[in-house]
Design an enzyme around this catalytic site. Structure first.
Site, PDB file in Angstrom:
ATOM      1  N   SER A 261       0.815  -1.211   0.000  1.00 13.95           N
ATOM      2  CA  SER A 261       0.000   0.000   0.000  1.00 13.95           C
ATOM      3  C   SER A 261       0.849   1.262   0.000  1.00 13.95           C
ATOM      4  O   SER A 261       1.564   1.536  -0.950  1.00 13.95           O
ATOM      5  CB  SER A 261      -0.963  -0.048   1.190  1.00 13.95           C
ATOM      6  OG  SER A 261      -1.892   0.994   1.136  1.00 13.95           O
TER       7      SER A 261
ATOM      8  N   ASP B 156      -2.821   6.083  -3.498  1.00 14.49           N
ATOM      9  CA  ASP B 156      -1.696   5.439  -2.819  1.00 14.49           C
ATOM     10  C   ASP B 156      -1.168   4.311  -3.701  1.00 14.49           C
ATOM     11  O   ASP B 156      -1.632   4.118  -4.834  1.00 14.49           O
ATOM     12  CB  ASP B 156      -2.106   4.944  -1.432  1.00 14.49           C
ATOM     13  CG  ASP B 156      -3.162   3.847  -1.478  1.00 14.49           C
ATOM     14  OD1 ASP B 156      -3.893   3.762  -2.485  1.00 14.49           O
ATOM     15  OD2 ASP B 156      -3.280   3.090  -0.495  1.00 14.49           O
TER      16      ASP B 156
ATOM     17  N   ASP C 145      -1.383   1.062  -3.978  1.00 13.58           N
ATOM     18  CA  ASP C 145      -2.242   0.029  -4.561  1.00 13.58           C
ATOM     19  C   ASP C 145      -3.601   0.565  -4.962  1.00 13.58           C
ATOM     20  O   ASP C 145      -4.483  -0.191  -5.363  1.00 13.58           O
ATOM     21  CB  ASP C 145      -2.390  -1.160  -3.615  1.00 13.58           C
ATOM     22  CG  ASP C 145      -3.127  -0.822  -2.331  1.00 13.58           C
ATOM     23  OD1 ASP C 145      -3.149   0.366  -1.948  1.00 13.58           O
ATOM     24  OD2 ASP C 145      -3.679  -1.743  -1.687  1.00 13.58           O
TER      25      ASP C 145
ATOM     26  N   ASP D 108      -6.228   1.727  -3.443  1.00 13.65           N
ATOM     27  CA  ASP D 108      -7.503   1.435  -2.783  1.00 13.65           C
ATOM     28  C   ASP D 108      -8.046   2.667  -2.069  1.00 13.65           C
ATOM     29  O   ASP D 108      -9.107   2.613  -1.435  1.00 13.65           O
ATOM     30  CB  ASP D 108      -7.396   0.242  -1.826  1.00 13.65           C
ATOM     31  CG  ASP D 108      -6.434   0.464  -0.676  1.00 13.65           C
ATOM     32  OD1 ASP D 108      -5.686   1.474  -0.685  1.00 13.65           O
ATOM     33  OD2 ASP D 108      -6.405  -0.385   0.244  1.00 13.65           O
TER      34      ASP D 108
END
Length: 454
Positions: A101, A247, A249, A251
């Protein structure tokens, strides 16, 4: 006590326990075995962000899954929410994302979604964790050798999977017309880099893309949702209508208005809650936020006759409270926003489209729609710790917390918690007086540092 799974999967420095080859291999075995009672031949979808360690971790994990009797398909570099969506819609037994992340490039992680597109319940993670430790204790890695990543083939990627997810995004917010808008998009040199350009260049009249050249080591480096001030400055300098930043990843997403102000997840919750209520689809006029959400959000929602519940930090805990209360909107200040009528997990790209749609339909700029959101001064101090002892059992820390709570009663908040993904204690103080806020935050942080600081 949990040893591997945090609030968002397993996360560590790539190559070091618990992200060394033998533990990753054991994760694959354990996940396959956990799925077998319901799925005699489990099918697993893998995806990853842009870290240089992603490919070898995927190969080792796939080898463990295969020995456990599972079949594996790879979507390659792709966002975390894409794996959740594809696992559910393509009938996979589970989806696994290799990502850390917002962490720096040398870290990585393993996040697991069930075939329903939701993160695994704590009980299931604990069952998998128990078997991982059994595998490590009983398997003779000293004799057989830990899996050698360099000897394993790199997984082939199915490009159709990413295309299917992109079509879902286009259809999720139909009739979005952004021809008149100028946007700045910061992809954090992460997973959004492979999707956001294709998505926004087809939707918006003018798009400036930044941090879209990942090299394996520049993910989150001075960019992305970890540094929203970067896209805020770019937005103002470019004379753009809005900035969006993701960010590693993707999400979660944060925003910037045309004046160069950062717009965080609290503001997005307010924007979305009012829109859903106006359209009479905000169930029970309720929003789920977290203990870290600003008191200003609660006050603004109250003025709109919307009640706010607070969940522990972590989007999976927000979702649990949403499901328990049948809520139709929830999220975190960090930019995880959950729209259960659209997706099973937080999705930064989807959130961006929803926000753009609200702005378009309102016919007003973002800063005008949020003009009445007055946030209390808030500071968050992170203290790196060597252990995570209960803070109420450390008398010097507990004393400083009591002092702050008594001083701020009714005019501020004190929230102290450990990070679920890093060895950090987070000290958050809100107060009407910035000087008082910082004094209490520094005092508590110092007490933690002296007691258990790394």
């Amino acid at each position: 006590m949990r040893k591997l799974f945090g609030t968002d999967g397993i996360r560590a420095v790539a190559g070091e326990a618990p992200l060394d080859a033998k533990t990753i291999y054991a994760v694959g075995l354990a996940l396959a075995h956990q799925l077998k009672p319901k799925h005699p031949r489990p099918s697993i979808l893998l995806g990853m962000d842009t870290r240089e360690s992603g490919a070898w971790i995927a190969s080792v994990l796939a080898a463990g899954l295969a020995e456990g009797g599972a079949t594996v398909k790879s979507a390659g570099v792709i966002t975390t929410p894409a794996i959740a969506y594809l696992a559910r819609t393509h009938g996979f037994s589970a989806g696994v994302v290799i990502s850390a992340s917002h962490n720096p490039w040398h870290d990585n992680g393993i996040k697991i979604f069930g075939g329903d597109g939701y993160k695994l319940p704590d009980a299931t993670e604990l069952a998998i964790e128990d078997e991982i430790f059994r595998q490590l204790e009983t398997r003779d890695f000293e004799t057989t050798g830990a899996p050698d990543p360099s000897a394993l083939p790199e997984l082939e990627t199915d490009p159709k999977l990413r295309a299917d997810y992109e079509q879902f995004l286009f259809k999720a917010v139909p009739q979005l017309d952004l021809d008149h808008m100028k946007l700045v998009i910061d992809c954090a040199n992460g997973a959004a880099s492979v999707i956001a350009p294709e998505l926004f260049l087809q939707l918006a009249g003018s798009v400036k893309l930044t941090h879209v050249h990942p090299d394996g080591r520049n993910i989150n480096a001075g960019c992305g949702a970890l540094h929203p001030e970067v896209v805020a400055k770019e937005t103002k300098d470019a004379g753009a209508d809005m900035g969006i930043t993701f960010d590693g990843d993707a999400d979660r997403a944060l925003f910037a208005d045309a004046n160069g102000n950062v717009v965080n997840g609290d503001a997005v919750l307010l924007l979305a809650a009012r829109d859903l209520k106006a359209r009479e689809i905000l169930k029970d006029d309720m929003v789920v936020a977290t203990t870290m959400s600003n008191m200003g959000l609660e006050a603004a929602l109250r003025r709109s006759e919307i009640k706010m519940l607070r969940a522990p930090v972590g989007d999976k805990y927000v979702l649990e409270m949403m499901q328990a209360n049948d809520a139709s909107l929830g999220g975190e200040q960090s930019g995880h926003v959950l729209f259960p009528h659209l997706a099973t997990t937080g999705d930064g790209l989807l959130t961006a489209l929803v926000v753009l749609d609200i702005v378009q339909r309102a016919g007003k700029p973002l800063h005008e729609l949020l003009a009445d959101l007055k946030t209390f001064p808030q500071v968050i101090v992170n203290v790196r710790v060597k252990e995570k002892r209960p803070l109420d059992q450390i008398e010097t820390v507990a004393a400083r917390i009591r002092e702050a709570e008594e001083a701020l009663e009714g005019n501020g908040r004190v929230v102290i918690r450990y990070s679920g993904t890093e060895p950090l204690a987070r000290v958050m103080i809100e107060a009407e007086s910035e000087a008082e806020m910082r004094r209490h935050a520094d005092a508590i942080a110092q007490a933690i540092q002296e007691a258990i600081g790394a």
